[in-house]
Structures are given as structure tokens and as C-alpha cells.
Design an enzyme around this catalytic site. Structure first.
Site, PDB file in Angstrom:
ATOM      1  N   LYS A  12      38.701  47.719  47.998  1.00  0.00           N
ATOM      2  CA  LYS A  12      38.952  48.914  47.187  1.00  0.00           C
ATOM      3  C   LYS A  12      38.554  50.203  47.917  1.00  0.00           C
ATOM      4  CE  LYS A  12      38.459  46.590  42.699  1.00  0.00           C
ATOM      5  NZ  LYS A  12      37.856  46.720  41.343  1.00  0.00           N
ATOM      6  N   TYR A  52      47.455  46.542  37.149  1.00  0.00           N
ATOM      7  CA  TYR A  52      46.367  46.228  36.211  1.00  0.00           C
ATOM      8  C   TYR A  52      46.854  46.197  34.753  1.00  0.00           C
ATOM      9  CZ  TYR A  52      42.291  46.571  39.417  1.00  0.00           C
ATOM     10  OH  TYR A  52      41.328  46.358  40.369  1.00  0.00           O
ATOM     11  N   PHE A  60      38.604  51.336  29.866  1.00  0.00           N
ATOM     12  CA  PHE A  60      38.421  51.766  31.262  1.00  0.00           C
ATOM     13  C   PHE A  60      39.734  51.792  32.062  1.00  0.00           C
ATOM     14  CE2 PHE A  60      37.347  47.195  30.937  1.00  0.00           C
ATOM     15  CZ  PHE A  60      38.228  46.637  31.865  1.00  0.00           C
ATOM     16  N   ARG A  88      36.324  34.196  44.142  1.00  0.00           N
ATOM     17  CA  ARG A  88      35.558  34.792  43.044  1.00  0.00           C
ATOM     18  C   ARG A  88      34.055  34.548  43.235  1.00  0.00           C
ATOM     19  NH1 ARG A  88      38.398  37.154  39.394  1.00  0.00           N
ATOM     20  NH2 ARG A  88      36.891  37.019  37.706  1.00  0.00           N
ATOM     21  N   THR A  94      31.500  40.934  38.403  1.00  0.00           N
ATOM     22  CA  THR A  94      32.241  42.205  38.365  1.00  0.00           C
ATOM     23  C   THR A  94      31.304  43.395  38.505  1.00  0.00           C
ATOM     24  OG1 THR A  94      33.829  41.146  36.882  1.00  0.00           O
ATOM     25  CG2 THR A  94      33.889  43.551  36.986  1.00  0.00           C
ATOM     26  N   ARG A 105      29.933  41.831  46.381  1.00  0.00           N
ATOM     27  CA  ARG A 105      29.603  42.933  45.460  1.00  0.00           C
ATOM     28  C   ARG A 105      28.107  43.227  45.427  1.00  0.00           C
ATOM     29  NH1 ARG A 105      33.952  40.893  41.002  1.00  0.00           N
ATOM     30  NH2 ARG A 105      35.666  42.297  41.528  1.00  0.00           N
ATOM     31  N   ASN A 115      33.333  48.536  42.796  1.00  0.00           N
ATOM     32  CA  ASN A 115      32.744  47.225  43.085  1.00  0.00           C
ATOM     33  C   ASN A 115      33.373  46.576  44.320  1.00  0.00           C
ATOM     34  OD1 ASN A 115      35.165  46.538  41.930  1.00  0.00           O
ATOM     35  ND2 ASN A 115      34.325  45.187  40.373  1.00  0.00           N
ATOM     36  N   HIS A 118      38.617  43.351  44.792  1.00  0.00           N
ATOM     37  CA  HIS A 118      39.289  42.695  43.663  1.00  0.00           C
ATOM     38  C   HIS A 118      39.765  41.332  44.144  1.00  0.00           C
ATOM     39  CE1 HIS A 118      42.116  41.849  40.399  1.00  0.00           C
ATOM     40  NE2 HIS A 118      42.941  41.441  41.355  1.00  0.00           N
ATOM     41  N   GLU A 129      50.135  38.396  41.728  1.00  0.00           N
ATOM     42  CA  GLU A 129      49.535  39.513  42.464  1.00  0.00           C
ATOM     43  C   GLU A 129      49.977  39.527  43.930  1.00  0.00           C
ATOM     44  OE1 GLU A 129      45.292  39.500  41.764  1.00  0.00           O
ATOM     45  OE2 GLU A 129      45.562  40.141  39.678  1.00  0.00           O
TER      46      GLU A 129
HETATM   47  P1  CMP Z   1      38.548  43.960  39.103  1.00  0.00           P
HETATM   48  O1  CMP Z   1      38.147  42.584  39.469  1.00  0.00           O
HETATM   49  O2  CMP Z   1      39.343  44.740  40.095  1.00  0.00           O
HETATM   50  O3  CMP Z   1      39.383  43.930  37.727  1.00  0.00           O
HETATM   51  C1  CMP Z   1      39.415  45.017  36.841  1.00  0.00           C
HETATM   52  C2  CMP Z   1      38.405  46.064  37.164  1.00  0.00           C
HETATM   53  O4  CMP Z   1      38.070  46.925  36.106  1.00  0.00           O
HETATM   54  C3  CMP Z   1      37.094  45.406  37.554  1.00  0.00           C
HETATM   55  O5  CMP Z   1      37.216  44.796  38.796  1.00  0.00           O
HETATM   56  C4  CMP Z   1      36.143  46.617  37.483  1.00  0.00           C
HETATM   57  O6  CMP Z   1      36.067  47.319  38.710  1.00  0.00           O
HETATM   58  C5  CMP Z   1      36.812  47.537  36.455  1.00  0.00           C
HETATM   59  N1  CMP Z   1      36.003  47.730  35.255  1.00  0.00           N
HETATM   60  C6  CMP Z   1      35.541  48.904  34.820  1.00  0.00           C
HETATM   61  N2  CMP Z   1      34.855  48.754  33.684  1.00  0.00           N
HETATM   62  C7  CMP Z   1      34.885  47.451  33.377  1.00  0.00           C
HETATM   63  C8  CMP Z   1      34.331  46.656  32.308  1.00  0.00           C
HETATM   64  N3  CMP Z   1      33.614  47.200  31.317  1.00  0.00           N
HETATM   65  N4  CMP Z   1      34.571  45.325  32.336  1.00  0.00           N
HETATM   66  C9  CMP Z   1      35.303  44.755  33.315  1.00  0.00           C
HETATM   67  N5  CMP Z   1      35.851  45.463  34.346  1.00  0.00           N
HETATM   68  C10 CMP Z   1      35.632  46.778  34.390  1.00  0.00           C
END
Ligand code: CMP
Length: 136
Positions: A12, A52, A60, A88, A94, A105, A115, A118, A129
Site C-alpha cells: 500500500k 473494495y 471507512f 494472511r 488488520t 503489519r 497497514n 492487502h 482480485e
Molecule cells: P485490507 O486488508 O486492505 O481490507 C480493507 C481495509 O480497510 C483494511 O485492510 C484496512 O486497512 C481498512 N480499514 C479501515 N478501517 C477498518 C476497520 N474498522 N475494519 C477493517 N478494516 C478497516
């Protein structure tokens, strides 16, 4: 039984901006992932919204899409036995503050938004994807 899989990984904007691309790729290689395809791109906000879409009802969503399109990203197809779950695990939780030692992370993530990486959350989404970024 052999279960070689592919999964999509994105480095990212926060990590690309801090020049962490090579360090993160090395963490994948050290765990036995092969980087089958990769490209560094910057996407439009509309493309992030499409990528997304599964999160479109979340509070968010707007910030997430603005963020993913805010700077260059590196998209990669990773291949390994059970690659989806393995990626993962290597990424970690996350929210970086919940991520375990040894995860990407934990090491590099700044916040739940920034973070650093992805990864696809299921083999079905991995196919979708991968096709999103690598159509040919
Ligand atoms: P990612 O795995 O890219 O998938 C969705 C992204 O939303 C996640 O990583 C986070 O960076 C972002 N995000 C922001 N706020 C939240 C939240 N409350 N819960 C989950 N993902 C979040």
C-alpha cells in the site's frame, strides 16, 4: 495433497512511500512465496472503489478508497502451497497493534488504514482480485 494457490498482494501507499517494497518482497520470498507477476501503479479513486466494493457499506469505505489511490502501490500475484492463508498469516491482523511478532503489519504497519499490505481473504476472492489487476 498439493494445493498450490495464487493470491493477490498489494503493497500500500504508506509502505511504498517509505521505500519498504524490497523488504516486504523479501519477507514473502523468505516464506517460500514466488512473485509470479508484479507491477507498480497508481490507481484512480474510482478503481479503488471498484476493488473494495465489498466494503461499500462500511463507514471507512470512502477514506479507504481515497487512501489506496493516494500514491503508488505495488500489486503482486504470489504463489505457494495454500498461498491465501499463508499470506494472511504473514501479513498479520488488520490492525497493526493486534498483529503478532514476525508479521508484516507488526513490523511496518502504522495504523488500521496505513497497514502496509492487502491480501486476498479467500481463494475465490484471490481469483477475482488477480483478474482485477492482471486481466491478460
Ligand atoms: P485490507 O486488508 O486492505 O481490507 C480493507 C481495509 O480497510 C483494511 O485492510 C484496512 O486497512 C481498512 N480499514 C479501515 N478501517 C477498518 C476497520 N474498522 N475494519 C477493517 N478494516 C478497516
Amino acid at each position: 495433497m498439493n494445493n498450490t494457490e495464487q493470491t493477490l498482494s498489494i503493497i500500500k501507499p504508506d509502505a511504498v512511500e517509505r521505500n519498504l517494497e524490497n523488504e516486504i518482497k523479501q519477507m514473502f520470498k523468505d516464506k517460500g512465496f514466488q512473485i509470479i507477476r508484479e507491477k507498480k501503479i497508481q490507481i484512480e479513486k474510482s478503481e479503488a472503489e471498484s476493488f473494495y466494493k465489498v466494503h461499500e457499506t462500511k463507514p471507512f469505505y470512502n477514506d479507504l478508497c481515497a487512501y489506496l489511490s493516494s500514491g503508488p502501490i505495488v500489486v503482486m500475484v504470489l504463489e505457494k502451497e495454500n498461498a491465501v492463508v499463508g499470506n494472511r498469516e504473514l501479513m498479520g491482523a488488520t490492525n497493526p497493534k493486534d498483529a503478532l511478532d514476525g508479521t508484516i503489519r507488526k513490523k511496518y504497519g502504522i495504523s488500521i488504514d496505513k497497514n502496509s499490505v492487502h491480501g486476498s481473504d479467500s481463494p475465490e476472492n484471490a481469483k477475482i482480485e488477480i483478474n482485477f489487476f492482471f486481466k491478460d
